[in-house]
Design a protein around this motif. Structure first.
Motif, mmCIF file in Angstrom:
data_model
loop_
_atom_site.group_PDB
_atom_site.id
_atom_site.type_symbol
_atom_site.label_atom_id
_atom_site.label_comp_id
_atom_site.label_asym_id
_atom_site.label_seq_id
_atom_site.Cartn_x
_atom_site.Cartn_y
_atom_site.Cartn_z
ATOM 1 N N GLU A 77 31.824 -7.242 18.841
ATOM 2 C CA GLU A 77 31.285 -6.503 18.491
ATOM 3 C C GLU A 77 29.620 -6.817 17.976
ATOM 4 N N PRO A 78 29.918 -7.472 16.933
ATOM 5 C CA PRO A 78 28.345 -7.720 16.607
ATOM 6 C C PRO A 78 27.557 -9.052 17.834
ATOM 7 N N MET A 79 28.812 -9.544 18.257
ATOM 8 C CA MET A 79 27.954 -10.629 19.280
ATOM 9 C C MET A 79 27.251 -10.214 20.000
ATOM 10 N N VAL A 80 27.862 -9.234 20.634
ATOM 11 C CA VAL A 80 26.738 -8.444 22.001
ATOM 12 C C VAL A 80 26.566 -7.486 21.260
ATOM 13 N N LEU A 81 26.304 -6.902 20.202
ATOM 14 C CA LEU A 81 24.662 -6.175 19.609
ATOM 15 C C LEU A 81 23.866 -7.476 20.035
ATOM 16 N N VAL A 82 24.302 -9.125 18.857
ATOM 17 C CA VAL A 82 22.890 -9.594 19.144
ATOM 18 C C VAL A 82 22.472 -9.469 20.652
ATOM 19 N N LEU A 83 23.069 -9.570 20.985
ATOM 20 C CA LEU A 83 22.938 -10.030 22.677
ATOM 21 C C LEU A 83 22.054 -9.237 22.869
#
Length: 303
Positions: A77-83
């Motif tokens: 989840e945080p990875m795609v939000l960073v993206l």
């Protein structure tokens, strides 16, 4: 499970609607010659790709764990939000650079009739869908949906900015300052880029902290407060706590140091204390990974 299904449904609706916005933006942008509308279209195309990725991640999070990912899929989840935050940031830089180049290059003419129709239509569409998703998320309280909805806010701002700027350009063409109308479109790009930077940082900063595994201060403080109270109440020596948050997943590890001569009648007594501490930390959730251990040796308290 029900929350996850609602998230998937909202993201599906959002993806379909954003696809229509992307097609409209590219079509109107080519026809009118407006770089701002084309920019809006490019933004929407990439937003669609990110929404599809979000849908895939929500499906994975629903599974909770697998043989390969035994701690679950929350870290995605945080990875795609960073993206998404990085995407908004990069697209803002792109708009800023193109706007400045356009101003230095003497601006360019825009077919304001078609552009104005686009601006009015999509301001209403983007704004309406933004408020619709925000209203639905008041019940879900999904951070993924909350940040995903930023793309609709940005698109609504783009369209509203286009509408105002095209009205301004049309007005200028009726005056002695008509020569300034060619600068309206690139100037709008610059202003929109400046407005987008804070939104990008609002997504990036907390998500990047989670990707790095930094302890969330509110959760850390709450855990220490509740554990400290339990330690005092039962006469334990001390404790160590470790917390992380990845998306909706919260990982809490608690080690309590017990005196060597501490009398425990049954192991059930320790489970009662565990339950008391778990209840003090809030309602049980499938997204909370809680570990509580008791030891007489400090070496077992470090990770």
């Amino acid at each position: 499970m029900k929350t996850s299904r609602l998230e998937q449904r909202l993201i599906t609706y959002s993806t379909l609607m954003m696809s229509l916005v992307a097609i409209g933006g590219l079509g109107f942008g080519v026809y009118s010659g407006s770089h701002s509308i084309l920019f809006d279209g490019y933004f929407s195309v990439i937003a669609v790709a990110i929404k599809l990725l979000m849908f895939f991640i929500v499906r994975l999070v629903e599974r909770q764990t697998s043989d390969r990912f035994q701690f679950g899929f929350w870290h995605l989840e945080p990875m795609v939000l960073v993206l998404e935050g990085a995407f908004v940031f990069v697209i803002a830089i792109y708009a800023l650079v193109n706007g400045v180049i356009g101003i230095i290059g003497g601006g360019h003419a825009v077919e304001f009739g078609a552009a104005s129709v686009y601006a009015v239509l999509f301001t209403v569409l983007n704004g309406s869908f933004f408020f619709y998703v925000r209203n639905r998320n008041r019940t879900l309280k999904s951070r993924l949906i909350q940040y995903d909805n930023v793309s609709w806010l940005v698109d609504a701002m783009l369209s509203a900015g286009l509408m105002v700027s095209f009205l301004l350009a049309w007005w200028l063409q009726q005056t002695q300052w008509a020569w300034l109308s060619v600068y309206v479109d690139p100037l709008l790009l610059v202003l929109l880029a400046i407005a987008m930077f804070p939104m990008a940082l609002e997504i990036l900063m907390p998500s990047f902290r989670e990707v790095l595994g930094m302890a969330p201060e509110p959760l850390d403080a709450r855990v220490q407060e509740k554990v400290s109270a339990i330690v005092k109440r039962y006469g334990f020596i001390g404790y160590e706590t470790y917390v992380e948050q990845h998306g909706r997943g919260r990982f809490i590890e608690i080690h309590i140091l017990v005196p060597d001569d501490y009398h425990v009648e049954t192991l059930k007594m320790l489970d009662v204390i565990r339950q008391e501490l778990a209840d003090a930390l809030g309602k049980p959730s499938p997204h909370r990974w809680l570990t509580i251990s008791f030891t007489c040796d400090e070496k077992w308290m470090s990770p």
